[in-house]
Design a protein around this motif. Sequence first.
Motif, PDB file in Angstrom:
ATOM      1  N   ASN A   1      12.394   2.012  -2.763  1.00  0.00           N
ATOM      2  CA  ASN A   1      11.589   3.166  -2.173  1.00  0.00           C
ATOM      3  C   ASN A   1      12.149   4.435  -1.893  1.00  0.00           C
ATOM      4  OD1 ASN A   1      13.124   2.524  -0.024  1.00  0.00           O
ATOM      5  ND2 ASN A   1      11.945   2.092   1.586  1.00  0.00           N
ATOM      6  N   TYR A   2      13.175   4.702  -2.578  1.00  0.00           N
ATOM      7  CA  TYR A   2      13.821   5.980  -2.364  1.00  0.00           C
ATOM      8  C   TYR A   2      13.986   6.521  -1.024  1.00  0.00           C
ATOM      9  CZ  TYR A   2      14.986  10.696  -4.275  1.00  0.00           C
ATOM     10  OH  TYR A   2      15.844  11.948  -4.603  1.00  0.00           O
ATOM     11  N   GLN A   3      14.663   5.685  -0.244  1.00  0.00           N
ATOM     12  CA  GLN A   3      14.913   5.855   1.078  1.00  0.00           C
ATOM     13  C   GLN A   3      13.832   6.310   1.770  1.00  0.00           C
ATOM     14  OE1 GLN A   3      18.067   8.840   0.740  1.00  0.00           O
ATOM     15  NE2 GLN A   3      19.400   7.408   0.337  1.00  0.00           N
ATOM     16  N   GLY A   4      12.507   5.697   1.481  1.00  0.00           N
ATOM     17  CA  GLY A   4      11.399   6.060   2.237  1.00  0.00           C
ATOM     18  C   GLY A   4      10.472   7.050   1.648  1.00  0.00           C
TER      19      GLY A   4
ATOM     20  N   LYS B   1       8.357   0.206   7.251  1.00  0.00           N
ATOM     21  CA  LYS B   1       7.531  -0.332   8.323  1.00  0.00           C
ATOM     22  C   LYS B   1       6.540  -1.144   7.296  1.00  0.00           C
ATOM     23  CE  LYS B   1       4.223   0.415  11.770  1.00  0.00           C
ATOM     24  NZ  LYS B   1       3.307   1.281  12.534  1.00  0.00           N
ATOM     25  N   GLN B   2       5.798  -0.986   6.205  1.00  0.00           N
ATOM     26  CA  GLN B   2       5.101  -1.874   5.662  1.00  0.00           C
ATOM     27  C   GLN B   2       5.829  -2.969   5.046  1.00  0.00           C
ATOM     28  OE1 GLN B   2       3.634   1.450   2.987  1.00  0.00           O
ATOM     29  NE2 GLN B   2       1.750   1.148   3.809  1.00  0.00           N
ATOM     30  N   LEU B   3       6.908  -2.752   4.545  1.00  0.00           N
ATOM     31  CA  LEU B   3       7.720  -3.940   4.144  1.00  0.00           C
ATOM     32  C   LEU B   3       7.985  -5.104   5.090  1.00  0.00           C
ATOM     33  CD1 LEU B   3       9.039  -5.611   2.162  1.00  0.00           C
ATOM     34  CD2 LEU B   3      11.226  -4.123   2.319  1.00  0.00           C
ATOM     35  N   ASP B   4       8.472  -4.280   6.565  1.00  0.00           N
ATOM     36  CA  ASP B   4       8.640  -5.161   7.620  1.00  0.00           C
ATOM     37  C   ASP B   4       7.718  -5.872   8.117  1.00  0.00           C
ATOM     38  OD1 ASP B   4      11.359  -4.007   7.587  1.00  0.00           O
ATOM     39  OD2 ASP B   4      10.648  -2.472   9.210  1.00  0.00           O
ATOM     40  N   GLU B   5       6.239  -5.095   8.223  1.00  0.00           N
ATOM     41  CA  GLU B   5       4.791  -5.951   8.436  1.00  0.00           C
ATOM     42  C   GLU B   5       4.710  -6.995   7.526  1.00  0.00           C
ATOM     43  OE1 GLU B   5       2.124  -2.660   8.226  1.00  0.00           O
ATOM     44  OE2 GLU B   5       2.708  -2.124  10.072  1.00  0.00           O
ATOM     45  N   PHE B   6       4.823  -6.922   5.972  1.00  0.00           N
ATOM     46  CA  PHE B   6       5.018  -7.983   5.043  1.00  0.00           C
ATOM     47  C   PHE B   6       5.651  -9.205   5.341  1.00  0.00           C
ATOM     48  CE2 PHE B   6       5.941 -10.105   1.604  1.00  0.00           C
ATOM     49  CZ  PHE B   6       4.955 -10.813   0.991  1.00  0.00           C
ATOM     50  N   LEU B   7       7.018  -8.847   5.780  1.00  0.00           N
ATOM     51  CA  LEU B   7       8.146  -9.816   6.016  1.00  0.00           C
ATOM     52  C   LEU B   7       7.452 -10.477   7.311  1.00  0.00           C
ATOM     53  CD1 LEU B   7      11.322  -7.985   4.998  1.00  0.00           C
ATOM     54  CD2 LEU B   7      10.078  -9.916   3.833  1.00  0.00           C
ATOM     55  N   GLN B   8       6.924  -9.985   8.359  1.00  0.00           N
ATOM     56  CA  GLN B   8       6.357 -10.554   9.415  1.00  0.00           C
ATOM     57  C   GLN B   8       5.274 -11.311   9.050  1.00  0.00           C
ATOM     58  OE1 GLN B   8       4.243  -8.223  12.330  1.00  0.00           O
ATOM     59  NE2 GLN B   8       5.122  -9.373  13.963  1.00  0.00           N
TER      60      GLN B   8
ATOM     61  N   ALA C   1       0.688  -1.327   0.113  1.00  0.00           N
ATOM     62  CA  ALA C   1      -0.251  -0.047  -0.049  1.00  0.00           C
ATOM     63  C   ALA C   1       1.075   1.019   0.063  1.00  0.00           C
ATOM     64  CB  ALA C   1      -0.984   0.012   1.383  1.00  0.00           C
ATOM     65  N   LYS C   2       0.692   2.227  -0.806  1.00  0.00           N
ATOM     66  CA  LYS C   2       1.274   3.290  -0.968  1.00  0.00           C
ATOM     67  C   LYS C   2       2.608   3.496  -1.587  1.00  0.00           C
ATOM     68  CE  LYS C   2      -2.011   5.524   2.394  1.00  0.00           C
ATOM     69  NZ  LYS C   2      -2.106   6.486   3.640  1.00  0.00           N
TER      70      LYS C   2
ATOM     71  N   GLY D   1       7.882   4.891  -0.318  1.00  0.00           N
ATOM     72  CA  GLY D   1       7.089   3.664   0.191  1.00  0.00           C
ATOM     73  C   GLY D   1       7.977   3.654   1.755  1.00  0.00           C
ATOM     74  N   ASN D   2       7.090   3.249   2.642  1.00  0.00           N
ATOM     75  CA  ASN D   2       7.419   3.214   3.919  1.00  0.00           C
ATOM     76  C   ASN D   2       7.814   1.817   4.540  1.00  0.00           C
ATOM     77  OD1 ASN D   2       7.557   3.172   6.965  1.00  0.00           O
ATOM     78  ND2 ASN D   2       5.823   4.465   7.108  1.00  0.00           N
TER      79      ASN D   2
END
Length: 120
Positions: A68-71, A77-84, A49-50, A74-75
């Motif tokens: 994600n161009y250093q945030g 945190k969203q990638l971390d949530e996906f990996l979790q 998302a986003k 893309g945040n």
Amino acid sequence: MSHVVQIATQVRDATAVRKACDRLGLDDPVEGEVKLFSQTVSGLAVQLAKWRYPVVFDLKTGESKFDNYQGYWGNQKQLDEFLQAYAVEKTKLEARRKGYSVTERSLEGGRIQLSVNVGA
């Protein structure tokens, strides 16, 4: 007996990727070539998302590629949530494949506790 385990996530299982997408309400992943800002990569693409560009997973190597161009695009945190979510779904798939039961509990701060019962 209880054990605490930390998992370093390599994404290698398409079924677990699909389940993680479902869990997070994301569109289904797409296999193929994807243009990121400065390069084209191949693999299983997940649109977070986003995020301007998808995250692309090479299931053979476990590597992820994204821009994600250093945030700014893309945040993290969203990638971390996906990996979790991927790690949870992969763990559940493997445990159940071996005949173990799994229970899941949400903890503070977005953490997730999985309990795997290997028998009596």
